[in-house]
Design an enzyme around this catalytic site. Sequence first.
Site, PDB file in Angstrom:
ATOM      1  N   SER A 250      46.524  46.642  60.884  1.00 34.57           N
ATOM      2  CA  SER A 250      45.768  45.421  61.158  1.00 34.57           C
ATOM      3  C   SER A 250      44.358  45.638  61.704  1.00 34.57           C
ATOM      4  O   SER A 250      43.457  44.875  61.362  1.00 34.57           O
ATOM      5  CB  SER A 250      46.589  44.477  62.046  1.00 34.57           C
ATOM      6  OG  SER A 250      47.007  45.123  63.214  1.00 34.57           O
TER       7      SER A 250
ATOM      8  N   GLU B  52      43.874  43.757  35.678  1.00 37.12           N
ATOM      9  CA  GLU B  52      44.575  44.672  36.585  1.00 37.12           C
ATOM     10  C   GLU B  52      44.106  44.475  38.028  1.00 37.12           C
ATOM     11  O   GLU B  52      44.903  44.479  38.962  1.00 37.12           O
ATOM     12  CB  GLU B  52      44.333  46.129  36.173  1.00 37.12           C
ATOM     13  CG  GLU B  52      45.043  46.512  34.887  1.00 37.12           C
ATOM     14  CD  GLU B  52      44.992  48.011  34.620  1.00 37.12           C
ATOM     15  OE1 GLU B  52      45.873  48.493  33.906  1.00 37.12           O
ATOM     16  OE2 GLU B  52      44.072  48.696  35.127  1.00 37.12           O
TER      17      GLU B  52
ATOM     18  N   ARG C 291      46.583  41.151  45.419  1.00 39.85           N
ATOM     19  CA  ARG C 291      46.482  39.825  46.029  1.00 39.85           C
ATOM     20  C   ARG C 291      46.183  39.867  47.512  1.00 39.85           C
ATOM     21  O   ARG C 291      45.282  39.192  48.005  1.00 39.85           O
ATOM     22  CB  ARG C 291      47.818  39.089  45.860  1.00 39.85           C
ATOM     23  CG  ARG C 291      48.236  38.874  44.438  1.00 39.85           C
ATOM     24  CD  ARG C 291      49.747  38.638  44.368  1.00 39.85           C
ATOM     25  NE  ARG C 291      50.481  39.836  44.768  1.00 39.85           N
ATOM     26  CZ  ARG C 291      51.771  39.899  45.018  1.00 39.85           C
ATOM     27  NH1 ARG C 291      52.493  38.797  44.919  1.00 39.85           N
ATOM     28  NH2 ARG C 291      52.356  41.025  45.371  1.00 39.85           N
TER      29      ARG C 291
ATOM     30  N   SER D  62      33.891  31.981  33.977  1.00 41.08           N
ATOM     31  CA  SER D  62      34.898  31.180  33.283  1.00 41.08           C
ATOM     32  C   SER D  62      34.508  30.871  31.851  1.00 41.08           C
ATOM     33  O   SER D  62      33.435  30.312  31.596  1.00 41.08           O
ATOM     34  CB  SER D  62      35.104  29.870  34.048  1.00 41.08           C
ATOM     35  OG  SER D  62      35.775  28.937  33.228  1.00 41.08           O
TER      36      SER D  62
ATOM     37  N   ARG E  75      35.824  28.649  30.204  1.00 38.62           N
ATOM     38  CA  ARG E  75      35.927  27.200  30.030  1.00 38.62           C
ATOM     39  C   ARG E  75      34.606  26.541  30.413  1.00 38.62           C
ATOM     40  O   ARG E  75      34.234  25.520  29.849  1.00 38.62           O
ATOM     41  CB  ARG E  75      37.028  26.612  30.928  1.00 38.62           C
ATOM     42  CG  ARG E  75      38.406  27.200  30.666  1.00 38.62           C
ATOM     43  CD  ARG E  75      39.443  26.503  31.528  1.00 38.62           C
ATOM     44  NE  ARG E  75      39.653  25.120  31.094  1.00 38.62           N
ATOM     45  CZ  ARG E  75      40.110  24.150  31.876  1.00 38.62           C
ATOM     46  NH1 ARG E  75      40.391  24.408  33.146  1.00 38.62           N
ATOM     47  NH2 ARG E  75      40.286  22.943  31.405  1.00 38.62           N
TER      48      ARG E  75
ATOM     49  N   ARG F 142      37.182  30.534  22.762  1.00 40.25           N
ATOM     50  CA  ARG F 142      37.307  31.835  23.425  1.00 40.25           C
ATOM     51  C   ARG F 142      38.648  32.535  23.163  1.00 40.25           C
ATOM     52  O   ARG F 142      38.814  33.701  23.505  1.00 40.25           O
ATOM     53  CB  ARG F 142      37.124  31.684  24.936  1.00 40.25           C
ATOM     54  CG  ARG F 142      38.166  30.779  25.566  1.00 40.25           C
ATOM     55  CD  ARG F 142      38.919  31.395  26.705  1.00 40.25           C
ATOM     56  NE  ARG F 142      39.746  30.384  27.366  1.00 40.25           N
ATOM     57  CZ  ARG F 142      39.936  30.320  28.661  1.00 40.25           C
ATOM     58  NH1 ARG F 142      39.359  31.181  29.459  1.00 40.25           N
ATOM     59  NH2 ARG F 142      40.726  29.390  29.184  1.00 40.25           N
TER      60      ARG F 142
ATOM     61  N   ASN G 130      38.947  43.464  52.527  1.00 39.37           N
ATOM     62  CA  ASN G 130      38.698  44.145  53.794  1.00 39.37           C
ATOM     63  C   ASN G 130      39.034  45.626  53.626  1.00 39.37           C
ATOM     64  O   ASN G 130      39.530  46.036  52.572  1.00 39.37           O
ATOM     65  CB  ASN G 130      39.476  43.476  54.936  1.00 39.37           C
ATOM     66  CG  ASN G 130      40.968  43.510  54.727  1.00 39.37           C
ATOM     67  OD1 ASN G 130      41.545  44.568  54.487  1.00 39.37           O
ATOM     68  ND2 ASN G 130      41.612  42.349  54.811  1.00 39.37           N
ATOM     69  N   ALA G 131      38.779  46.423  54.653  1.00 39.54           N
ATOM     70  CA  ALA G 131      38.946  47.873  54.498  1.00 39.54           C
ATOM     71  C   ALA G 131      40.396  48.249  54.203  1.00 39.54           C
ATOM     72  O   ALA G 131      40.669  49.196  53.467  1.00 39.54           O
ATOM     73  CB  ALA G 131      38.458  48.591  55.760  1.00 39.54           C
TER      74      ALA G 131
ATOM     75  N   ARG H 215      44.515  52.992  42.314  1.00 40.51           N
ATOM     76  CA  ARG H 215      43.617  52.924  41.164  1.00 40.51           C
ATOM     77  C   ARG H 215      42.659  54.103  41.039  1.00 40.51           C
ATOM     78  O   ARG H 215      41.673  54.027  40.303  1.00 40.51           O
ATOM     79  CB  ARG H 215      42.828  51.611  41.212  1.00 40.51           C
ATOM     80  CG  ARG H 215      43.682  50.359  41.259  1.00 40.51           C
ATOM     81  CD  ARG H 215      44.593  50.196  40.043  1.00 40.51           C
ATOM     82  NE  ARG H 215      45.370  48.939  40.123  1.00 40.51           N
ATOM     83  CZ  ARG H 215      46.206  48.548  39.175  1.00 40.51           C
ATOM     84  NH1 ARG H 215      46.419  49.278  38.089  1.00 40.51           N
ATOM     85  NH2 ARG H 215      46.864  47.420  39.315  1.00 40.51           N
TER      86      ARG H 215
END
Lengths: 235, 235, 235, 235
Positions: free
Chosen positions: D58, D78, D83, D92, D94, D162, D178-179, D189
């Site tokens: 934290s 990817e 999240r 976008s 759209r 599209r 954040n870090a 990755r």
Amino acid sequence: MTEFKLRRDVGVRLVKSNASDADVVQAARVSTQGVDSLGEVGKPAGLINYLMRDRHGSPFEHTSFTFLVEAPLFVAREHMRHRAGWSYNEESGRYKELEGSFYAPGKDRPLIQVGKPGAYVFEQGTSEQSRDTREGLELSYRASWFYYQRLLEDGIAREVARMVLPVGLFTSYYATCNARSLMHFLSLRTISEGSLFPSFPQREIEMVAEQMEAALEKSMPLTYAAFGRHGRVAP
Amino acid sequence: MTEFKLRRDVGVRLVKSNASDADVVQAARVSTQGVDSLGEVGKPAGLINYLMRDRHGSPFEHTSFTFLVEAPLFVAREHMRHRAGWSYNEESGRYKELEGSFYAPGKDRPLIQVGKPGAYVFEQGTSEQSRDTREGLELSYRASWFYYQRLLEDGIAREVARMVLPVGLFTSYYATCNARSLMHFLSLRTISEGSLFPSFPQREIEMVAEQMEAALEKSMPLTYAAFGRHGRVAP
Amino acid sequence: MTEFKLRRDVGVRLVKSNASDADVVQAARVSTQGVDSLGEVGKPAGLINYLMRDRHGSPFEHTSFTFLVEAPLFVAREHMRHRAGWSYNEESGRYKELEGSFYAPGKDRPLIQVGKPGAYVFEQGTSEQSRDTREGLELSYRASWFYYQRLLEDGIAREVARMVLPVGLFTSYYATCNARSLMHFLSLRTISEGSLFPSFPQREIEMVAEQMEAALEKSMPLTYAAFGRHGRVAP
Amino acid sequence: MTEFKLRRDVGVRLVKSNASDADVVQAARVSTQGVDSLGEVGKPAGLINYLMRDRHGSPFEHTSFTFLVEAPLFVAREHMRHRAGWSYNEESGRYKELEGSFYAPGKDRPLIQVGKPGAYVFEQGTSEQSRDTREGLELSYRASWFYYQRLLEDGIAREVARMVLPVGLFTSYYATCNARSLMHFLSLRTISEGSLFPSFPQREIEMVAEQMEAALEKSMPLTYAAFGRHGRVAP
């Protein structure tokens, strides 16, 4: 050993922030203009208002506020139920000996609750009730504080000794959020006439929320105005 | 008014669950076989082991466990810091009058902590320390309980009266998680020989974690074995 | 090598669920009655309605739904922006050779968009436009599919060959959510008369949302009714 | 109408950040020293190293980095699976007409994959394969681009036109983290000798990750060093 102390306010210090209405506009323009958007801001008020109304929440997330809060444990407990978009670090009763600061409501804090759950109304109470509350809290806090210190003096581990400390004890914590998660917190933890949905926060967490609301208003006035205009529902 | 009671165990009841090793396999096969995967399970042990080793965590999320926990407030506070993949509902001191159950460590709970932060070692303590601790906790708890009841009898709102109650008081809460978030919790809140990273949980939250670990092992034996085999690091 | 195929529907299969109105009631009663609540349900409709109105969202989280979705990539992309309370596993173009199913709108899908962003209106278009769209999509999809297969035949890695595949290609994914995160998804991805806030989802993700809405209504009729009654704003 | 263009690099621009090793130290000291900690930093390297080793994550969350990324759609897909602690706003299809920039691997990008899932090895491929890949990608991209423009010229809605565009098309997005969430992303990755757990990212997302890693190293050198020292497992 620190001294026993009663305290009736809470502390909210804005440690740092990186948040402006322009951040929201830039992020939103990536959606509508792509990479060429960088640098242009255009007419931010209309765009921000539109994002709030249509609940496009993500552009509000590219901002950050870090607060140092001093508040009773029962407030910290409610605060940390807010998970999405919030980060916390709190003073630990396992790692340090705690300070003797305890919360006692100020004179204007209503003490009597009438009505049924979900629709409580608070009343001031008599002056006897006010005096008895203050006295009862202080005596109980002093007893807890006495036993905490005695256990420590006896060599007992801090994590065991602290079990006697009440939720009225002050703690301190770092809290980092973004403008979206902050608005969600405000919508649930303040009472405000313009709210589309009712909320019934305990007064003490509202005292924390009010100071955070001031920080939002100052850093992001257009976002703040749009939040109020659309019923104080977080986008 | 409920009676004053000391209690040295915690309660963890599995209310419901929807979790099996087959759930993990099915979810993982969507990645490698698409929609045709449904129904086939093949050789689950090898696949689950591979997912754990390479830290493909998402297939473990399509599972759920709901527990009803009875534990002291200081345990609930630590537990609810686990946000990702956890949901909670806790007994509220604003909505109901709280019960008088308080936590006092059992005889085998070490009371003395030596060494420096991050590398504490616990020792049993003398029999005097053990007796004094038990006595100190009980006297302090009884004082808090007395004032809580007196404030309520005086007509003071529950949300004010509860300020005197200590973090050693029992609370109860619903906690729902998935296998991935549960493994993350176990990795930080238990001490186990096979762990790749050290952890120093307070004994009381470990008591909660141990019972949840048993539920994981029973519902998802292959997942549980792979978790142990790979250093108890959540994928 | 799979065959080229056009498809105009989406697939949403409820793989498993563990969700009922009683789950919400039980979780909420932990707050108001503590551990003794288990087993009693009382009058659920009023309680659920009250929770929805006052935006007590957490009791709705102790539920889970797992869907297997078949939809075009552009739908999956929008869907997976929903993070809080959602878990996903998607078919991978790195791990498997993809199938040749592509999305072509059905005859009743409006093709022309007029008005400005945030307030588009869709119109049907002429029959020439309808025919040209279908033809254009098919020809373009066939070209992409041809090159994908040729690259694979030439021995090129799947993760490179798939770069030519369009976002109209079908994918499949597991999606697990709880009732609260599902309601949030529905509030943004469907158009409904009773909504307090306007939303402008693309028709194809709405087709997915409609089938998920049916699953919510079936498993949790009281929750679903309260959601509608309170403006389709997730608690 | 924009021009057709092939591009082999990705773009990662650090738009703003508010992140330093001192932020980590301050947050951690709130736990061990409470409110009096503010201002003191002491010996940060040892503390940060200890936090990383014992997985106290934290304190690393009170920091923020905002990047503007230009990368192919398959990379964005990817990336957005990450999240927790990440926020995004993407261009976008759209809301705007998309640009004609497509990804074609550079000459040093291996094109052939041998071995089995989870243990692929990539090889360079012959010069014919290299030429055929480049040619195949370009021809397919050009076909998709042609039909996209034709549908738009015919008056068809952007959100329909599209559908023919491939996942090799460039998109742009804002990404704030954040870090802690950044280290988690890097652990999965990138490929790095010192990693405790193996990872097999697609080369193109690794190109994005490498530039973000440079930003972390520059802003938070002690945190970055501790991350490497402890096997590149995010705390």
